[in-house]
Enzyme design. Sequence first.
Site: not given
Length: 239
Positions: A98, A116, A184, A68, A182, A100-101
């Site tokens: 949220q 996160h 859910s 990733r 973006g 992690v990028d």
Amino acid sequence: MNDFPDLGKLGSQSKLVFLSGAGVSAESGISTFRDSGGLWEKHNIYDVATPEAWRANQDLVLEFYNQRRKQLLQVEPNAAHRAIARLQDYFKVEVITQNVDDLHERAGSEKVMHLHGELRKSRSSVDDSLVYDIDGWEIKKGDLCEKGSQLRPHVVWFGEMVPMIEPAQELVSQADLLVVVGTSLNVYPAAGLLHAVRAGTPIIAIDPAPLDLDHFPRTYHLREKAGEGMQKLWLKLRR
Ligand code: APR
């Protein structure tokens, strides 16, 4: 369906808080988790994203996050990340993500809180306070922290505490507008942040898919992809 909120009173002293999820990075080419073809369709959460997985198979967990990270280094922020960053010229903008990028940061957002964790950082597996930048894309087996323990990804796994949740609640409670992009809203405690807004604060959700907003009745749902939705919000805010 609620009416689009009146944003006319927002000015340079207003605080805009964005809560983003995987969908904000989808148009950069990063897979979401729960859409068709998403990451959790291809990988079992319990094999790669829990403390139990780490105990059972460090190689597999490291490889999952290494891949990733490698992908992250090949993609760029998209129009939605850039629009959020540009709003800093007109409002006080805070991003709670949220993800992690690091695409919000690379687009220029100055205040980004990662709920996160961060893919481009590693952490000691015995002391949570020891966090390191990763040079390149890999954490290798045998890469150790200064206390001699194996380095792990600096991400919050399922079943772990979310240390940033209280500061995030505090930020949301100060918001004059909360924009949810973006996500859910399937994962708590992040999804519960919508409850932390002050009474009367408008919430706008930007997401092409239906969302279960029954618990968040004041939310206006803009059913658009992040880029298009942010463009529409930008026009409303700048009018
Ligand atoms: N623009 C905006 N939203 C999009 C786009 C797009 N181009 N493409 C997909 N989406 C939406 C989907 O409709 C969905 O509602 O993004 C959302 C992604 O939802 P999830 O895959 O569940 O991701 P997220 O909500 O960020 O997940 C939360 O769960 O797996 C954990 O820790 C992981 O941070 C993650 C958390």
